[in-house]
Design an enzyme around this catalytic site. Structure first.
Site, mmCIF file in Angstrom:
data_model
loop_
_atom_site.group_PDB
_atom_site.id
_atom_site.type_symbol
_atom_site.label_atom_id
_atom_site.label_comp_id
_atom_site.label_asym_id
_atom_site.label_seq_id
_atom_site.Cartn_x
_atom_site.Cartn_y
_atom_site.Cartn_z
ATOM 1 N N ASN A 16 20.085 -12.606 5.935
ATOM 2 C CA ASN A 16 19.604 -13.593 6.899
ATOM 3 C C ASN A 16 20.307 -14.908 6.530
ATOM 4 O O ASN A 16 19.906 -15.587 5.592
ATOM 5 C CB ASN A 16 18.080 -13.718 6.768
ATOM 6 C CG ASN A 16 17.491 -14.668 7.789
ATOM 7 O OD1 ASN A 16 18.219 -15.293 8.562
ATOM 8 N ND2 ASN A 16 16.181 -14.784 7.783
ATOM 9 N N ARG A 101 20.413 -10.419 10.367
ATOM 10 C CA ARG A 101 19.561 -11.017 11.383
ATOM 11 C C ARG A 101 20.431 -11.961 12.201
ATOM 12 O O ARG A 101 21.057 -12.877 11.651
ATOM 13 C CB ARG A 101 18.450 -11.815 10.710
ATOM 14 C CG ARG A 101 17.563 -12.474 11.711
ATOM 15 C CD ARG A 101 16.529 -13.305 11.015
ATOM 16 N NE ARG A 101 15.520 -13.701 11.967
ATOM 17 C CZ ARG A 101 14.423 -14.331 11.639
ATOM 18 N NH1 ARG A 101 14.188 -14.614 10.378
ATOM 19 N NH2 ARG A 101 13.567 -14.670 12.554
ATOM 20 N N HIS A 189 11.919 -14.448 17.524
ATOM 21 C CA HIS A 189 11.013 -13.756 16.589
ATOM 22 C C HIS A 189 10.842 -12.283 16.981
ATOM 23 O O HIS A 189 9.844 -11.646 16.646
ATOM 24 C CB HIS A 189 9.618 -14.430 16.535
ATOM 25 C CG HIS A 189 9.645 -15.796 15.912
ATOM 26 N ND1 HIS A 189 8.931 -16.858 16.434
ATOM 27 C CD2 HIS A 189 10.291 -16.268 14.831
ATOM 28 C CE1 HIS A 189 9.144 -17.938 15.697
ATOM 29 N NE2 HIS A 189 9.970 -17.595 14.713
ATOM 30 N N GLY A 220 8.607 -21.933 12.039
ATOM 31 C CA GLY A 220 8.854 -21.770 13.472
ATOM 32 C C GLY A 220 7.696 -20.936 13.994
ATOM 33 O O GLY A 220 7.225 -20.049 13.296
ATOM 34 N N ARG A 249 9.276 -29.046 15.081
ATOM 35 C CA ARG A 249 9.640 -29.000 16.510
ATOM 36 C C ARG A 249 8.392 -29.222 17.361
ATOM 37 O O ARG A 249 7.310 -28.769 16.994
ATOM 38 C CB ARG A 249 10.244 -27.630 16.853
ATOM 39 C CG ARG A 249 11.591 -27.385 16.211
ATOM 40 C CD ARG A 249 12.024 -25.933 16.369
ATOM 41 N NE ARG A 249 12.002 -25.221 15.099
ATOM 42 C CZ ARG A 249 12.137 -23.910 14.970
ATOM 43 N NH1 ARG A 249 12.293 -23.145 16.015
ATOM 44 N NH2 ARG A 249 12.099 -23.350 13.775
ATOM 45 N N GLU A 387 10.283 -8.699 8.771
ATOM 46 C CA GLU A 387 11.505 -8.646 9.580
ATOM 47 C C GLU A 387 12.639 -7.944 8.840
ATOM 48 O O GLU A 387 13.448 -7.241 9.446
ATOM 49 C CB GLU A 387 11.919 -10.078 9.957
ATOM 50 C CG GLU A 387 10.965 -10.713 10.949
ATOM 51 C CD GLU A 387 10.822 -12.217 10.796
ATOM 52 O OE1 GLU A 387 10.382 -12.673 9.715
ATOM 53 O OE2 GLU A 387 11.145 -12.940 11.745
HETATM 54 P P1 ADP Z 1 9.682 -19.314 8.342
HETATM 55 O O1 ADP Z 1 10.035 -17.875 8.070
HETATM 56 O O2 ADP Z 1 9.600 -19.664 9.801
HETATM 57 O O3 ADP Z 1 10.426 -20.308 7.522
HETATM 58 P P2 ADP Z 1 7.138 -18.618 7.172
HETATM 59 O O4 ADP Z 1 6.663 -17.539 8.067
HETATM 60 O O5 ADP Z 1 7.573 -18.260 5.805
HETATM 61 O O6 ADP Z 1 8.199 -19.523 7.892
HETATM 62 O O7 ADP Z 1 5.975 -19.709 7.082
HETATM 63 C C1 ADP Z 1 6.141 -20.847 6.284
HETATM 64 C C2 ADP Z 1 4.947 -21.746 6.494
HETATM 65 O O8 ADP Z 1 3.733 -21.046 6.199
HETATM 66 C C3 ADP Z 1 4.948 -22.921 5.526
HETATM 67 O O9 ADP Z 1 5.658 -23.988 6.039
HETATM 68 C C4 ADP Z 1 3.483 -23.245 5.421
HETATM 69 O O10 ADP Z 1 3.193 -24.241 6.401
HETATM 70 C C5 ADP Z 1 2.758 -21.984 5.819
HETATM 71 N N1 ADP Z 1 1.932 -21.453 4.733
HETATM 72 C C6 ADP Z 1 2.315 -20.682 3.704
HETATM 73 N N2 ADP Z 1 1.251 -20.423 2.891
HETATM 74 C C7 ADP Z 1 0.183 -21.050 3.431
HETATM 75 C C8 ADP Z 1 -1.194 -21.186 3.077
HETATM 76 N N3 ADP Z 1 -1.688 -20.593 1.991
HETATM 77 N N4 ADP Z 1 -1.984 -21.932 3.873
HETATM 78 C C9 ADP Z 1 -1.492 -22.527 4.976
HETATM 79 N N5 ADP Z 1 -0.228 -22.440 5.362
HETATM 80 C C10 ADP Z 1 0.616 -21.720 4.606
#
Ligand code: ADP
Length: 408
Positions: A16, A101, A189, A220, A249, A387
């Site tokens: 990715n 990806r 997604h 996202g 965003r 994913e």
């Molecule tokens: P991406 O793949 O889009 O970068 P993720 O699916 O890994 O994102 O999600 C990341 C987000 O999940 C973090 O920015 C955070 O806001 C949120 N997150 C992770 N753990 C927790 C938690 N324990 N409580 C609340 N939010 C969380």
């Protein structure tokens, strides 16, 4: 440091690639449905100061350090390093394919595809549709082809799962000639939604043909309306900007705002891009952070407002998508926020109580798979997304199909 045991199994590399980082996983274990990740990691700081980190399946650190053997922007060199490291670490294992990806498949790619020179050229044509992501996906494929030309590569698209949507879900109300040029709703997604579409019937077989809204809430965020495991509508559109507010965003915004900013405040395309991709969302509203954890732990009223705005819009979109597909039999939460934030799930469910959604607070806190209360008309689930596994399955599937067609 932990060490991996020797293995003589086939391995599939999943990549990715982003602007400054390259996340990877290695899957092993027989057929596409049986594979498991044995290594995950990333090269971060590409272009500045590359750093390599890798962990095994038990999250034990296998490697963690500065990567200064090659130039910081030398993607082929960095991938060459990664391949050597994998060969050394997984002694005896044979890398049989790499799956990527790829954020945008346009209208052309509705399924994963073996990467060829022609496919790469076709992907180049899609760069204007995803200028912040597609070039990095393509660069990783080209670099890998350079260092390991005989390794089959497969491109897996974030847009592909949404190709089943009816035209009403895919079309903007703009002149037809613009739609014909490809200015339409694609959705993203898709690999996450596809994984959930496979998992949900395993978790709840009675929902195999149901009307389900899946809330992929990460940094996202988007939602998808699924009927019988197929996408019928989604909140992201032409780009990954549409829909609900996200980490940085804004989600859907009256397009008139953009005209106003251009006319009255002199914004150009680059400034709009910065505003919409990097300065808005939870960060912009809270003035504090794009991370839901920081907002939940803060006493700032603006942080609470950001969380409220997020939950308000997620709940609103669950209802909108239920309307779009004509029913709601289940809600699924997934991705970083969806899987981890007890508060967000509780607030969204509360706002959907008029639809018969009720959450069991203890199950919600415990992050149970089924978190709805007994009396809830609509069952609610937490299903962790995967994913990478989806990409590995597709990749091995495409390779097997190619080998079969060659043998025939
Ligand atoms: P991406 O793949 O889009 O970068 P993720 O699916 O890994 O994102 O999600 C990341 C987000 O999940 C973090 O920015 C955070 O806001 C949120 N997150 C992770 N753990 C927790 C938690 N324990 N409580 C609340 N939010 C969380």
């Amino acid at each position: 440091m932990a060490a991996l045991s020797n293995s003589s199994e086939d391995a599939c590399l999943v990549i990715n690639a982003g602007s400054s980082s390259l996340k990877f996983s290695v899957f092993q274990g027989g057929s596409a449905s049986e594979i498991e990740p044995v290594v995950t990691g990333q090269i971060s700081g590409i272009g500045t100061a590359p750093h390599f980190q890798a962990k095994d399946a038990q999250r034990r650190v296998l490697a963690d350090g500065v990567l200064d053997e090659v130039g910081p922007a030398d993607r082929a060199g960095l991938l060459g390093f990664l391949l050597n490291w994998i060969r050394h670490e997984l002694k005896g294992a044979t890398l049989v394919a790499a799956g990527h990806r790829v954020v945008h498949g346009g209208t052309r790619f509705s399924a994963p595809v073996r990467v060829t020179a022609t496919v790469l050229d076709q992907l180049e044509e899609l760069i204007p549709l995803a200028p912040l992501h597609e070039p990095h996906n393509i660069a990783a494929m080209r670099a890998l082809a350079q260092v390991y030309p005989s390794l089959p590569q497969v491109a897996c698209f974030d847009t592909a799962f949404h190709q089943t949507q009816p035209w009403q879900s895919q079309t903007f109300a703009i002149p037809r000639e613009l739609t014909a040029e490809g200015i339409r709703r694609y959705g993203f997604h898709g690999l996450s939604y596809e994984y959930i579409a496979h998992r949900l019937p395993q978790v709840a077989p009675e929902l195999a043909n149901a009307h389900v809204v899946v809330c992929h809430l990460g940094s996202g965020a988007s939602l998808c309306a699924m009927r019988a495991g197929h996408s019928v509508d989604t909140t992201m559109g032409f780009t990954a900007l549409d829909g609900v507010p996200m980490g940085t965003r804004p989600g859907a915004i009256d397009p008139g705002v953009l005209i106003y900013l251009m006319r009255e405040k002199g914004y150009g395309a680059d400034e709009l891009e910065k505003l919409l991709y990097h300065k808005s969302g939870m960060l912009g509203v809270s003035g504090l952070s794009n991370d839901m954890r920081d907002l939940e732990n803060s006493d700032l009223p603006a942080a609470a407002e950001a969380v409220e705005l997020f939950c308000h819009n997620v709940a609103k979109q669950v209802a909108a998508l239920a309307g779009s597909m004509g029913g709601l039999d289940a809600v699924v939460f997934t991705a970083g926020v969806g899987e981890n934030s007890t508060l967000v799930r509780a607030r969204v469910a509360e706002k959907l109580s008029w639809l018969g959604v009720a959450i069991d607070p203890a199950a919600n806190r415990a992050k149970a798979t089924r978190i709805s209360a007994q009396e809830s008309r609509v069952p609610v689930f937490i299903i962790p997304t995967d994913e990478e596994r989806m990409i590995a399955r597709h990749t091995l599937g495409v390779i097997a199909a190619t080998q079969l067609s060659r043998a025939a």
